[in-house]
Motif scaffolding. Structure first.
Motif, mmCIF file in Angstrom:
data_model
loop_
_atom_site.group_PDB
_atom_site.id
_atom_site.type_symbol
_atom_site.label_atom_id
_atom_site.label_comp_id
_atom_site.label_asym_id
_atom_site.label_seq_id
_atom_site.Cartn_x
_atom_site.Cartn_y
_atom_site.Cartn_z
ATOM 1 N N LYS A 7 0.814 -1.222 0.000
ATOM 2 C CA LYS A 7 0.000 0.000 0.000
ATOM 3 C C LYS A 7 0.846 1.270 0.000
ATOM 4 O O LYS A 7 0.386 2.314 -0.408
ATOM 5 N N ASN A 58 -3.605 5.414 -2.909
ATOM 6 C CA ASN A 58 -4.424 4.804 -1.866
ATOM 7 C C ASN A 58 -4.668 3.334 -2.203
ATOM 8 O O ASN A 58 -4.405 2.886 -3.330
ATOM 9 N N SER A 59 -5.203 2.585 -1.240
ATOM 10 C CA SER A 59 -5.248 1.133 -1.425
ATOM 11 C C SER A 59 -6.239 0.731 -2.522
ATOM 12 O O SER A 59 -6.040 -0.256 -3.219
#
Ligand code: GLN
Length: 287
Positions: A7, A58-59
């Motif tokens: 991540k 972002n993930s």
């Protein structure tokens, strides 16, 4: 090589990691592909990626990108993953029902335009339009150009029609589902085509990416020349006088296609080379 993305990776790191993975899968434009796919996921162009090299994703973005890279690693062409490919500076939408437009096919557009006068009504016929790339590029050149674009595949015509609407030239292009000239009527000043021209036995030797493309758009019969015989055998009845035929060919088909045309009564005008210096487009005149 395993493929893991955590991540915390920045844009720059993700691109390097993905490019390495794609290279290990045999993709020969790995870095470019990694960039194009990340640009697609983030909805930005490649320049923006460079300007944000140190930015972490972002993930959700990382997860989505991972899926795209995984599919590209299975050798699905980038254009089918992003759903779009640029042709003649136009964004053309594509899916697995159509051949992905190639840069060298722009020579077909260039040569066709040489026989048309800006500001003059002209009727043009394109055989085997696929995504509509050639027809749309021509339509965008002049509102007075009228193009009849045929394809045997209803699924391809759907893609082409959607492209015409999106580019705002649907009023200029008439799409007809037809096996070459079968349902074609009228006379045209230019007939152009990028027909299927791969020899049937060579189809399975193509790179995996091309294997994903529709065989219908690639299979030129046992010697790869079937469509040139059919097109040049019938084109004269659909041409104005003078009329012209502009055909894309495979790199080694120049002299054979020239003979097919001359035997059908056409005057050979030229064989145009592509960016790689290979024969790519043959041009004939009728009467
Ligand atoms: N240019 C394509 C290729 O080399 C072939 C396209 C065609 O058959 N018209 O894969």
């Amino acid at each position: 090589m395993t493929f893991t993305m955590t991540k915390q990776h920045t844009i720059g790191e993700l691109i390097s990691l993905s490019a390495g993975y794609l290279e290990s899968k045999g993709c020969n434009s790995a870095r470019l592909d990694a960039e194009l796919l990340l640009g697609h996921v983030l909805g930005v162009d490649r320049l923006d990626l460079y300007l944000n090299y140190d930015k972490p994703l972002n993930s959700r973005e990382v997860d989505e990108y991972r899926k795209y890279i995984g599919r590209r690693g299975q050798r699905i062409p980038v254009a089918y993953l992003t759903g779009s490919r640029e042709f003649y500076s136009l964004p053309v939408q594509v899916d697995e029902n159509v051949l992905i437009p190639r840069p060298e096919t722009e020579f077909v557009v260039d040569k066709t335009l040489e026989f048309l006068e800006a500001g003059q009504l002209a009727n043009i016929l394109e055989l085997g339009t696929g995504s509509g790339a050639i027809a749309l590029a021509l339509a965008c050149q002049d509102p007075l150009f009228r193009i009849t674009a045929v394809d045997i595949s209803p699924a391809a015509l759907k893609v082409a029609e959607a492209n015409a609407k999106r580019l705002g030239v649907d009023g200029q292009v008439r799409f007809v589902q037809s096996d070459l000239f079968e349902k074609v009527t009228g006379l045209y000043s230019v007939i152009c085509s990028n027909p299927p021209y791969i020899k049937r036995e060579e189809l399975e030797l193509l790179p995996p990416e091309v294997g994903v493309e529709p065989a219908l758009a690639l299979d030129g019969g046992p010697d790869g020349l079937e469509f040139y015989r059919r097109i040049l055998g019938q084109a004269a009845s659909f041409l104005e006088q003078p009329g012209f035929v502009v055909l894309e060919i495979g790199w080694d088909q120049g002299s054979q296609v020239r003979s097919i045309g001359e035997e059908a009564g056409f005057t050979w005008l030229e064989t145009v080379k592509d960016y790689a210096g290979q024969d790519r487009v043959v041009v004939f005149r009728w009467a």
